[in-house]
Scaffold this motif. Structure first.
Motif, PDB file in Angstrom:
ATOM      1  N   UNK A 117       0.710  -0.679  -0.028  1.00 56.53           N
ATOM      2  CA  UNK A 117      -0.368  -0.275  -0.282  1.00 56.53           C
ATOM      3  C   UNK A 117       1.032   1.434  -0.116  1.00 56.53           C
ATOM      4  N   UNK A 118       2.003   1.115   0.069  1.00 53.89           N
ATOM      5  CA  UNK A 118       3.031   1.980   0.242  1.00 53.89           C
ATOM      6  C   UNK A 118       4.325   2.101  -0.733  1.00 53.89           C
ATOM      7  N   UNK A 119       4.036   0.917  -1.657  1.00 55.73           N
ATOM      8  CA  UNK A 119       4.641   1.188  -2.439  1.00 55.73           C
ATOM      9  C   UNK A 119       5.710   2.455  -3.395  1.00 55.73           C
ATOM     10  N   UNK A 120       4.531   3.369  -3.823  1.00 52.30           N
ATOM     11  CA  UNK A 120       5.332   4.315  -4.472  1.00 52.30           C
ATOM     12  C   UNK A 120       5.928   5.171  -3.603  1.00 52.30           C
ATOM     13  N   UNK A 121       5.175   5.943  -2.186  1.00 48.47           N
ATOM     14  CA  UNK A 121       6.349   6.328  -1.079  1.00 48.47           C
ATOM     15  C   UNK A 121       7.010   5.609  -1.190  1.00 48.47           C
ATOM     16  N   UNK A 122       7.755   4.910  -0.617  1.00 53.06           N
ATOM     17  CA  UNK A 122       8.350   4.061  -0.843  1.00 53.06           C
ATOM     18  C   UNK A 122      10.090   4.159  -1.614  1.00 53.06           C
ATOM     19  N   UNK A 123       8.766   3.724  -2.794  1.00 54.77           N
ATOM     20  CA  UNK A 123      10.309   3.993  -3.896  1.00 54.77           C
ATOM     21  C   UNK A 123      10.835   4.920  -4.580  1.00 54.77           C
ATOM     22  N   UNK A 124       9.947   5.928  -4.017  1.00 55.69           N
ATOM     23  CA  UNK A 124       9.819   7.446  -5.447  1.00 55.69           C
ATOM     24  C   UNK A 124      11.356   7.260  -5.470  1.00 55.69           C
ATOM     25  N   UNK A 125      12.156   7.457  -4.848  1.00 55.36           N
ATOM     26  CA  UNK A 125      13.592   8.174  -5.116  1.00 55.36           C
ATOM     27  C   UNK A 125      14.439   7.165  -5.994  1.00 55.36           C
ATOM     28  N   UNK A 127      11.819   4.781  -8.796  1.00 58.45           N
ATOM     29  CA  UNK A 127      11.491   4.968  -9.771  1.00 58.45           C
ATOM     30  C   UNK A 127      12.178   6.092 -10.954  1.00 58.45           C
ATOM     31  N   UNK A 128      12.173   6.957  -9.815  1.00 59.73           N
ATOM     32  CA  UNK A 128      12.595   8.707 -10.253  1.00 59.73           C
ATOM     33  C   UNK A 128      13.365   8.577 -11.247  1.00 59.73           C
ATOM     34  N   UNK A 129      15.265   7.392 -10.647  1.00 54.45           N
ATOM     35  CA  UNK A 129      16.064   7.477 -11.647  1.00 54.45           C
ATOM     36  C   UNK A 129      16.282   6.734 -12.555  1.00 54.45           C
ATOM     37  N   UNK A 133      10.467  -2.357 -14.198  1.00 58.20           N
ATOM     38  CA  UNK A 133       8.960  -2.738 -14.472  1.00 58.20           C
ATOM     39  C   UNK A 133       8.989  -2.258 -13.094  1.00 58.20           C
ATOM     40  N   UNK A 134       7.437  -1.447 -13.201  1.00 58.04           N
ATOM     41  CA  UNK A 134       7.217  -0.923 -11.463  1.00 58.04           C
ATOM     42  C   UNK A 134       6.653  -2.051 -10.779  1.00 58.04           C
ATOM     43  N   UNK A 135       5.857  -3.509 -11.736  1.00 53.48           N
ATOM     44  CA  UNK A 135       5.186  -4.271 -10.447  1.00 53.48           C
ATOM     45  C   UNK A 135       6.129  -5.074  -9.890  1.00 53.48           C
ATOM     46  N   UNK A 136       7.491  -4.795  -9.985  1.00 57.20           N
ATOM     47  CA  UNK A 136       8.339  -5.554  -9.838  1.00 57.20           C
ATOM     48  C   UNK A 136       8.841  -5.161  -8.140  1.00 57.20           C
ATOM     49  N   UNK A 137       7.818  -4.493  -7.769  1.00 58.00           N
ATOM     50  CA  UNK A 137       8.582  -3.626  -6.523  1.00 58.00           C
ATOM     51  C   UNK A 137       7.302  -4.378  -5.684  1.00 58.00           C
ATOM     52  N   UNK A 138       6.236  -4.010  -5.761  1.00 61.12           N
ATOM     53  CA  UNK A 138       4.924  -5.168  -5.177  1.00 61.12           C
ATOM     54  C   UNK A 138       5.142  -6.447  -5.038  1.00 61.12           C
ATOM     55  N   UNK A 139       5.893  -6.992  -6.303  1.00 59.28           N
ATOM     56  CA  UNK A 139       6.172  -8.798  -6.865  1.00 59.28           C
ATOM     57  C   UNK A 139       7.166  -8.966  -5.148  1.00 59.28           C
ATOM     58  N   UNK A 291      -5.171  -0.220 -11.626  1.00 59.29           N
ATOM     59  CA  UNK A 291      -5.319   0.945 -10.636  1.00 59.29           C
ATOM     60  C   UNK A 291      -3.928   1.831 -10.402  1.00 59.29           C
ATOM     61  N   UNK A 292      -2.790   0.280 -10.234  1.00 58.70           N
ATOM     62  CA  UNK A 292      -1.434   0.210 -10.665  1.00 58.70           C
ATOM     63  C   UNK A 292      -1.020   0.907 -11.747  1.00 58.70           C
ATOM     64  N   UNK A 293      -1.427   0.115 -12.713  1.00 59.37           N
ATOM     65  CA  UNK A 293      -0.579   0.781 -14.292  1.00 59.37           C
ATOM     66  C   UNK A 293      -1.388   1.565 -14.395  1.00 59.37           C
ATOM     67  N   UNK A 294      -2.077   2.143 -14.113  1.00 58.99           N
ATOM     68  CA  UNK A 294      -2.624   3.681 -14.547  1.00 58.99           C
ATOM     69  C   UNK A 294      -2.005   4.995 -13.939  1.00 58.99           C
ATOM     70  N   UNK A 295      -1.492   4.805 -12.413  1.00 61.87           N
ATOM     71  CA  UNK A 295      -1.546   5.249 -11.644  1.00 61.87           C
ATOM     72  C   UNK A 295       0.245   5.711 -11.431  1.00 61.87           C
ATOM     73  N   UNK A 296       0.769   4.349 -12.383  1.00 61.39           N
ATOM     74  CA  UNK A 296       2.296   4.768 -12.705  1.00 61.39           C
ATOM     75  C   UNK A 296       2.706   5.101 -13.184  1.00 61.39           C
ATOM     76  N   UNK A 297       1.939   6.007 -14.240  1.00 56.79           N
ATOM     77  CA  UNK A 297       2.226   6.752 -15.909  1.00 56.79           C
ATOM     78  C   UNK A 297       2.266   8.181 -15.163  1.00 56.79           C
ATOM     79  N   UNK A 298       1.873   8.613 -14.397  1.00 59.18           N
ATOM     80  CA  UNK A 298       2.105   9.369 -13.912  1.00 59.18           C
ATOM     81  C   UNK A 298       2.333  10.229 -12.172  1.00 59.18           C
TER      82      UNK A 298
END
Length: 303
Positions: A117-125, A127-129, A133-139, A291-298
């Motif tokens: 539930x905090x994948x984007x927040x915990x990996x923002x640094x 993901x930005x560099x 595949x972003x889905x690797x983080x939750x997997x 929802x994850x695929x839609x959110x990761x775009x922006x």
């Protein structure tokens, strides 16, 4: 002559495009799990799982022993408070074994859900560099906690065989074979719910604190502490709370397979509840991926 040159340039351009390793486009199917990409990045997935597993208790005195200590202490507390002081029945199952079986299943669900539930927040640094595949983080979160689950399962099995040697009436049956399916459903459910929530935690950080509290409260709405049979008889006015909980069938089926007692001695009831839990897990998982695929775009514009 000019037309031939233009045609050669077009062919060369197409060949160059075909030689790219990755083509990143903004439009992708919302239900795409990117399994082909995940397989190509399997080494990265392995390294992340290894890092998270080792780093979890790396700077602690007792280290990996905490994998055993946490469920053991929680089960002891439940035994004293709810089993001895409150006198809540456990379907004739030894109290320690009853609470340990429920907590082992619940802790896997809770950990995967909270961390996904905090994948984007915990990996923002990260993901930005760099792209992967972003889905690797939750997997990776799911797989790391699978290892944790098997360690805690070994603790449960230790107590299980101890009570067997003491002559306690335990009745293992063929439903033990459903354990891998139960784990798959639990992984899909917890990961799907986490992916649905992670898009909100990027915008509203307060939800992280609410999430922690909500997961703790939700445990009391499962048969971790009070068996389903008690909910159906003594707490019948509130039985809907645990009946709509999709984790309930998984915990009860796990107990019934190993111990042979509980409300699911009525196997028709077992399959009805497992059908509900299975449908819920699949639907939530697909919605979470969408929802994850839609959110990761922006999401980098939000965090």
């Amino acid at each position: 002559m000019v037309e031939q040159i233009d045609q050669k340039r077009e062919v060369a351009a197409h060949r160059v495009e075909d030689n790219w390793d990755d083509i990143i486009t903004p439009k992708k199917p919302v239900f795409d799990l990117k399994l082909r990409e995940v397989w190509r990045y399997r080494d990265l997935l392995y390294l992340i799982v290894k890092r998270d597993f080792i780093a979890l208790y790396k700077q602690t005195i007792l280290g990996p022993l905490w994998f055993f200590i946490q469920p053991l202490l929680m089960s002891l507390m439940f035994t004293v408070v709810f089993g001895n002081i409150a006198g809540i029945a456990t379907d004739g199952i030894p109290k320690m074994l009853f609470y340990l079986s429920g907590f082992t299943i619940w802790s896997y669900f809770a950990e995967v859900f909270k961390k996904t539930a905090t994948t984007f927040k915990d990996n923002q640094n990260l993901f930005g560099k760099v792209y992967f595949p972003r889905v690797i983080a939750p997997i990776s979160i799911t797989l790391t906690n699978v290892l944790r689950f098997f360690i805690q399962l070994s603790l449960f099995l230790g107590f299980y065989f101890y009570f067997l040697t003491k002559g306690v009436d335990l009745q293992p049956n063929s439903y033990i074979a459903l354990t891998p399916i139960l784990m798959l459903l639990l992984a899909m459910m917890s990961m799907g719910l986490g992916l649905m929530v992670t898009s909100l935690t990027t915008k509203y950080r307060d939800l992280v604190f609410l999430l922690q509290f909500g997961v703790q409260m939700a445990m009391y709405a499962t048969p971790v502490i009070i068996p389903l049979s008690e909910w159906l008889v003594k707490f019948s006015s509130y039985k809907w709370i645990t009946l709509i909980n999709p984790v309930t069938p998984i915990i009860e089926t796990f107990r019934f397979g190993f111990i042979g007692k509980g409300a699911f001695q009525d196997t028709d009831l077992l399959w009805q509840f497992m059908g509900y839990s299975s449908i819920f897990s699949v639907v939530v998982f697909l919605l979470g991926i969408a929802i994850f695929n839609r959110t990761e775009k922006n999401f980098m514009d939000t965090v």
